[in-house]
Design a protein around this motif. Sequence first.
Motif, PDB file in Angstrom:
ATOM      1  N   VAL A 127       2.843 -33.948   6.154  1.00  0.00           N
ATOM      2  CA  VAL A 127       2.399 -32.563   6.270  1.00  0.00           C
ATOM      3  C   VAL A 127       3.553 -31.616   6.548  1.00  0.00           C
ATOM      4  CG1 VAL A 127       0.050 -33.136   6.961  1.00  0.00           C
ATOM      5  CG2 VAL A 127       1.819 -32.857   8.720  1.00  0.00           C
ATOM      6  N   TYR A 133       1.656 -28.683   3.284  1.00  0.00           N
ATOM      7  CA  TYR A 133       1.360 -27.736   4.366  1.00  0.00           C
ATOM      8  C   TYR A 133       0.681 -26.482   3.813  1.00  0.00           C
ATOM      9  CZ  TYR A 133       2.711 -24.468   8.184  1.00  0.00           C
ATOM     10  OH  TYR A 133       2.735 -23.524   9.189  1.00  0.00           O
ATOM     11  N   ASN A 136      -2.916 -27.143   2.096  1.00  0.00           N
ATOM     12  CA  ASN A 136      -3.990 -27.426   3.045  1.00  0.00           C
ATOM     13  C   ASN A 136      -4.386 -26.184   3.829  1.00  0.00           C
ATOM     14  OD1 ASN A 136      -5.012 -30.406   3.519  1.00  0.00           O
ATOM     15  ND2 ASN A 136      -2.920 -30.527   2.739  1.00  0.00           N
ATOM     16  N   LEU A 137      -3.423 -25.327   4.148  1.00  0.00           N
ATOM     17  CA  LEU A 137      -3.759 -24.058   4.782  1.00  0.00           C
ATOM     18  C   LEU A 137      -4.597 -23.200   3.834  1.00  0.00           C
ATOM     19  CD1 LEU A 137      -0.343 -23.276   6.512  1.00  0.00           C
ATOM     20  CD2 LEU A 137      -2.514 -23.717   7.688  1.00  0.00           C
ATOM     21  N   HIS A 170      -8.984 -30.193   8.662  1.00  0.00           N
ATOM     22  CA  HIS A 170      -7.582 -29.934   8.336  1.00  0.00           C
ATOM     23  C   HIS A 170      -6.657 -29.861   9.548  1.00  0.00           C
ATOM     24  CE1 HIS A 170      -8.288 -28.903   4.051  1.00  0.00           C
ATOM     25  NE2 HIS A 170      -9.440 -28.462   4.503  1.00  0.00           N
ATOM     26  N   TYR A 171      -7.153 -29.305  10.625  1.00  0.00           N
ATOM     27  CA  TYR A 171      -6.234 -28.955  11.711  1.00  0.00           C
ATOM     28  C   TYR A 171      -5.536 -30.174  12.299  1.00  0.00           C
ATOM     29  CZ  TYR A 171      -4.119 -27.051  15.843  1.00  0.00           C
ATOM     30  OH  TYR A 171      -3.187 -26.703  16.791  1.00  0.00           O
ATOM     31  N   LEU A 174      -2.706 -31.245  10.207  1.00  0.00           N
ATOM     32  CA  LEU A 174      -1.620 -30.280  10.115  1.00  0.00           C
ATOM     33  C   LEU A 174      -0.940 -29.997  11.445  1.00  0.00           C
ATOM     34  CD1 LEU A 174      -3.144 -27.569   7.735  1.00  0.00           C
ATOM     35  CD2 LEU A 174      -1.301 -29.162   7.209  1.00  0.00           C
TER      36      LEU A 174
END
Length: 335
Positions: A127, A133, A136-137, A170-171, A174
Amino acid sequence: MSHSSRTKLWVGVGASVLLGTSTAGWAEAEPSADYTQGGDSPLLAHADHGGEGGEGGEASHHHQGGEGGEGGEGGEGGEGGEGGGANPYAAFDYLNASAGGEGGEGGEGGEGGEGGEGGEGGYAIDVSNPGVYYTNLAMMKGHLAVARELYQAGEQAAAQPHFGHPIHEHYEMLEPALEAHGVKGMESNLKALVETMRGGGEWESKADAYTTALEAIDDAMHDVDGELRDDVAFQSRAQLALLRQALHEYEEAVDDGRFVNVVEYQDSRGFVLTARSLLEKQAGLYEEATYDELLAAYESTLEAWPSAVAPETPVMTPGELSARLFKLEATLGRY
């Protein structure tokens, strides 16, 4: 208050990650079966960057590096090759038929790190890779976009899971990269949004929490190096990754001419809307004629989703949607 527990197999860009079981409290009323979501099927986990035997073509974009070690049964990826780390374009290799195939060659990476093994090994997810990165954001934004649409359409129960998807899907994955970038406050902002939306009520009373969460994601995306953010190939590939994920979600939503998972239909719409917003935000990177072609192709593709609220029957089959996506894939794939 009701609870929903599930084990989520989240597929990020280039690999799948088992995030484990998370429990989330939602609205006071239990959502109907149409609004529950099981684990996603892996989409990108098979992007091995080198299959069994044979040689694939060279990577099409100069940022992806030249020829690395041949795939074979887990051949190593190039001289000093990267897995996903320093070379941001390596995260998008699966988008190119020439980058994988049966025995595609492992592309050379940037600096440091070992090349992911070809064939059975694939690329381990990283990530810290800007491509992983950033995309995914962007997927976080897609979830929030469709959540807002549903809420404003009066479908508050249907919106609740989507407000929670950024934090629950996701968090955790990440978080190490966010910490490395010095991004602070995103987790609390996303959790505050979930809590705010849970109570229901008029959108106007919720808008500030939504805007704060969205700005936190935008700030984190802005932390990607400016040369990448302003690179037409990087932006095009981020859009392609979102579109590929959207098609997968739509395939999961539709079976035998009916919806079997409305949440996946909604996720897929959110990803396409976000891909289009990336294009619009970076319009200056594209020639005017190309930009107009892309916008028209997005409008054609979005006909599969007449609204965030799913129609009684699908407007398109997954195959028809794939055909609509062809223009976007062909045009964005030039970069």
